[in-house]
Design a protein around this motif. Structure first.
Motif, PDB file in Angstrom:
ATOM      1  N   VAL A  41       1.000  -1.078  -0.122  1.00  0.00           N
ATOM      2  CA  VAL A  41      -0.040  -0.071   0.031  1.00  0.00           C
ATOM      3  C   VAL A  41       1.028   1.057  -0.123  1.00  0.00           C
ATOM      4  CG1 VAL A  41      -1.772   1.228   1.264  1.00  0.00           C
ATOM      5  CG2 VAL A  41      -1.681  -1.210   1.602  1.00  0.00           C
ATOM      6  N   PRO A  42       0.669   2.191  -0.905  1.00  0.00           N
ATOM      7  CA  PRO A  42      -0.645   2.409  -1.706  1.00  0.00           C
ATOM      8  C   PRO A  42      -0.082   1.639  -3.015  1.00  0.00           C
ATOM      9  CG  PRO A  42       0.562   4.452  -1.711  1.00  0.00           C
ATOM     10  CD  PRO A  42       1.323   3.833  -0.781  1.00  0.00           C
ATOM     11  N   MET A  43      -0.934   0.899  -3.520  1.00  0.00           N
ATOM     12  CA  MET A  43      -0.730   0.144  -4.720  1.00  0.00           C
ATOM     13  C   MET A  43      -2.058  -0.302  -5.423  1.00  0.00           C
ATOM     14  SD  MET A  43       1.835  -3.124  -5.718  1.00  0.00           S
ATOM     15  CE  MET A  43       3.342  -1.856  -5.264  1.00  0.00           C
ATOM     16  N   GLY A  44      -2.638   0.182  -6.279  1.00  0.00           N
ATOM     17  CA  GLY A  44      -3.827  -0.262  -6.834  1.00  0.00           C
ATOM     18  C   GLY A  44      -4.457   0.770  -7.704  1.00  0.00           C
ATOM     19  N   VAL A  45      -5.831   0.984  -7.711  1.00  0.00           N
ATOM     20  CA  VAL A  45      -6.561   1.817  -8.589  1.00  0.00           C
ATOM     21  C   VAL A  45      -6.797   2.859  -7.897  1.00  0.00           C
ATOM     22  CG1 VAL A  45      -8.747   2.239 -10.096  1.00  0.00           C
ATOM     23  CG2 VAL A  45      -7.519   0.200  -9.957  1.00  0.00           C
ATOM     24  N   TYR A  46      -6.526   4.329  -8.237  1.00  0.00           N
ATOM     25  CA  TYR A  46      -7.060   5.290  -7.478  1.00  0.00           C
ATOM     26  C   TYR A  46      -7.716   6.653  -8.360  1.00  0.00           C
ATOM     27  CZ  TYR A  46      -4.066   3.879  -3.946  1.00  0.00           C
ATOM     28  OH  TYR A  46      -3.312   2.909  -2.905  1.00  0.00           O
ATOM     29  N   ARG A 102       0.860   6.125  11.715  1.00  0.00           N
ATOM     30  CA  ARG A 102      -0.027   4.833  11.117  1.00  0.00           C
ATOM     31  C   ARG A 102       0.516   4.676   9.660  1.00  0.00           C
ATOM     32  NH1 ARG A 102      -4.554   4.721  14.631  1.00  0.00           N
ATOM     33  NH2 ARG A 102      -5.929   3.737  12.811  1.00  0.00           N
ATOM     34  N   PHE A 103       1.315   5.370   9.253  1.00  0.00           N
ATOM     35  CA  PHE A 103       1.599   5.068   7.645  1.00  0.00           C
ATOM     36  C   PHE A 103       3.213   5.177   7.587  1.00  0.00           C
ATOM     37  CE2 PHE A 103      -2.373   7.914   7.449  1.00  0.00           C
ATOM     38  CZ  PHE A 103      -3.117   6.921   7.460  1.00  0.00           C
ATOM     39  N   ALA A 104       3.672   5.313   8.367  1.00  0.00           N
ATOM     40  CA  ALA A 104       5.537   5.454   8.068  1.00  0.00           C
ATOM     41  C   ALA A 104       5.995   4.171   7.571  1.00  0.00           C
ATOM     42  CB  ALA A 104       6.018   5.781   9.488  1.00  0.00           C
ATOM     43  N   THR A 105       5.576   2.975   7.652  1.00  0.00           N
ATOM     44  CA  THR A 105       6.298   1.845   7.155  1.00  0.00           C
ATOM     45  C   THR A 105       5.330   0.900   6.378  1.00  0.00           C
ATOM     46  OG1 THR A 105       5.691   0.312   9.053  1.00  0.00           O
ATOM     47  CG2 THR A 105       7.711   1.781   9.399  1.00  0.00           C
ATOM     48  N   GLY A 106       5.757   0.018   5.486  1.00  0.00           N
ATOM     49  CA  GLY A 106       4.972  -0.567   4.653  1.00  0.00           C
ATOM     50  C   GLY A 106       4.078  -1.300   5.739  1.00  0.00           C
ATOM     51  N   ARG A 107       4.480  -1.949   6.651  1.00  0.00           N
ATOM     52  CA  ARG A 107       3.713  -2.738   7.491  1.00  0.00           C
ATOM     53  C   ARG A 107       2.547  -2.081   8.172  1.00  0.00           C
ATOM     54  NH1 ARG A 107       5.330  -7.897   8.610  1.00  0.00           N
ATOM     55  NH2 ARG A 107       7.288  -8.490   8.142  1.00  0.00           N
ATOM     56  N   LEU A 115      -5.957   4.908   4.996  1.00  0.00           N
ATOM     57  CA  LEU A 115      -4.717   5.584   4.088  1.00  0.00           C
ATOM     58  C   LEU A 115      -5.526   5.758   2.680  1.00  0.00           C
ATOM     59  CD1 LEU A 115      -2.244   6.617   3.137  1.00  0.00           C
ATOM     60  CD2 LEU A 115      -1.282   4.577   3.102  1.00  0.00           C
ATOM     61  N   ASN A 116      -6.199   4.623   2.091  1.00  0.00           N
ATOM     62  CA  ASN A 116      -6.753   4.883   0.869  1.00  0.00           C
ATOM     63  C   ASN A 116      -7.796   5.900   0.780  1.00  0.00           C
ATOM     64  OD1 ASN A 116      -5.114   3.408  -0.716  1.00  0.00           O
ATOM     65  ND2 ASN A 116      -6.247   1.456  -0.410  1.00  0.00           N
ATOM     66  N   ALA A 117      -8.572   5.789   2.003  1.00  0.00           N
ATOM     67  CA  ALA A 117      -9.542   6.946   2.115  1.00  0.00           C
ATOM     68  C   ALA A 117      -9.204   8.441   1.912  1.00  0.00           C
ATOM     69  CB  ALA A 117     -10.730   6.990   3.238  1.00  0.00           C
ATOM     70  N   LEU A 118      -8.009   8.740   2.405  1.00  0.00           N
ATOM     71  CA  LEU A 118      -7.222   9.984   2.407  1.00  0.00           C
ATOM     72  C   LEU A 118      -6.707  10.253   1.102  1.00  0.00           C
ATOM     73  CD1 LEU A 118      -5.175   9.783   5.916  1.00  0.00           C
ATOM     74  CD2 LEU A 118      -7.006  11.567   5.112  1.00  0.00           C
ATOM     75  N   LEU A 119      -6.035   9.155   0.427  1.00  0.00           N
ATOM     76  CA  LEU A 119      -5.430   9.202  -0.923  1.00  0.00           C
ATOM     77  C   LEU A 119      -6.433   9.342  -2.043  1.00  0.00           C
ATOM     78  CD1 LEU A 119      -2.560   6.678  -0.593  1.00  0.00           C
ATOM     79  CD2 LEU A 119      -2.497   8.908  -0.102  1.00  0.00           C
TER      80      LEU A 119
END
Length: 392
Positions: free
Chosen positions: A230-235, A269-274, A283-287
């Motif tokens: 993440v983030p990896m997908g359709v935006y 909440r987003f600093a690392t891949g895990r 995160l996706n809601a924000l993005l």
């Protein structure tokens, strides 16, 4: 035609007894790269055998010669065995029991021509409890696990939009045949090469299979999100949507800067891949709120400039309008005697010293029967007799 077409595989003579898709996909690799391929078909009621006028059939069977032959007759089988004597490769996708009844099993063919490489594609393998079951791509997609990881979470099983089990079984079989031909140069003896829709589909699970085999995790549906990144997908964008693939912390930091939210890069909440995977939905809601304020073109240019993979989500017509697809030669033309110039899919392989041989369109059923049988020494009278008795 033998000897008139040049290509890296032009020294090989291939008999094609396949139908539908997996087998023709395998044989297409040989036909496109110069092998002399004879497609053997039933002499009557070819409309029930395949729709020759369909775009699908026309795309699959270019660069072959066609011989109609009744393999249920003794004369038809005798003619086939004369061709087997000369052949380097025979490819078939009969069920094991049918193959045995026709005398096309490995033991019979190997005894007849020890140098022959036999390529066999089945639904589930040549042995085992499912060996005699008929194979079908979507069935293999389901049994091989693909439909359980395709689609939106909770949506229920979804097939992918291409016959991936058929296609990959054919490609795996072609690779195996090429290995057997290389080994024959050392041993002088052919081999039986086997693949199946189920084997191919399980192999194509790749990292999803590894998640179970190594980590003990049963993957589920992730929709357009990558299952593990993440983030990896359709935006969404202001004029549609696009794929974005942010991998690693360096890309993540650059991405946050590009979208005007550098504060997200080191967010607790987003600093690392895990952490990003754990809080994917948040995160996706924000993005989504950010990316939908940018056009696809603007966002693509900014991301590409920073080395972040991304791209449009094309419909099929747009795929073939893409200048990079054109550069890669993925569309080629052949001349059909009735249809005129016809576009077909090119090969996804580039060799520095050779190009695919697109010398002819898909033949009519039996178009080359007389020429092929005359190469075996049959006379006009014998051909007329065979045709009268519907052997050819």
């Amino acid at each position: 035609m033998t000897g008139t077409i040049t290509g890296p595989l032009d020294r090989f003579f291939v008999l094609d007894l396949t139908r539908i898709r997996s087998g023709p996909t395998c044989v297409k690799q040989f036909a496109d790269w110069g092998a002399d391929v004879i497609k053997i078909e039933p002499p009557e009621d070819n409309s029930g055998y395949a729709d020759r006028d369909s775009s699908d059939f026309q795309n699959l069977h270019r660069n072959k010669r066609s011989l109609t032959l009744d393999l249920k007759s003794s004369e038809g089988r005798d003619i086939l065995m004369c061709l087997v004597d000369k052949a380097d490769v025979l490819v078939e996708n009969f069920r094991p029991g049918v193959k045995k009844r026709l005398g096309l099993d490995w033991e019979t063919l190997h005894a007849r021509n020890p140098k022959l490489v036999l390529g066999s594609i089945s639904g589930f393998g040549q042995t085992g409890p499912y060996a005699e079951r008929p194979g079908f791509d979507q069935v293999a997609q389901g049994m091989g696990g693909l439909m359980s990881v395709t689609g939106l979470p909770g949506q229920g099983p979804v097939r992918v939009g291409i016959p991936v089990a058929d296609l990959t079984a054919g490609m795996f079989c072609a690779t195996g045949i090429l290995m057997a031909l290389l080994d024959r140069e050392r041993t002088g003896v052919g081999q039986w090469v086997q693949s199946s829709l189920l084997q191919a589909q399980v192999a194509m699970l790749d990292f999803q299979a590894a998640r179970w085999l190594i980590d003990g995790e049963v993957p589920g549906q992730a929709g357009n999100n990558h299952p593990t990144a993440v983030p990896m997908g359709v935006y969404p964008t202001s004029d549609g949507s696009m794929n974005i693939a942010v991998t690693g912390n360096r890309m993540w930091q650059d991405f946050c800067t590009i979208i005007g939210r550098p504060d997200l890069a080191d967010h607790e909440r987003f600093a690392t891949g895990r952490l990003r995977l754990r809080h994917r939905d948040e995160l996706n809601a924000l993005l989504f709120e950010i990316t939908r304020t940018r056009t696809s073109k603007d966002l693509t240019e900014a991301l590409i400039a920073s080395g972040i993979p991304c791209g449009p989500i094309n419909k099929i017509d747009a795929v073939f309008e893409d200048p990079q697809v054109a550069e890669l030669g993925m569309v080629v033309e052949v001349e059909h005697p009735k249809r005129g110039t016809q576009k077909v899919l090119g090969q996804p392989i580039i060799l520095s010293g050779a190009t695919p041989v697109m010398h002819s369109a898909t033949p009519d059923a039996g178009q080359h029967s007389d020429a092929i049988l005359k190469e075996l020494g049959l006379s006009d009278a014998e051909l007329a007799d065979l045709r009268e008795r519907k052997v050819i």
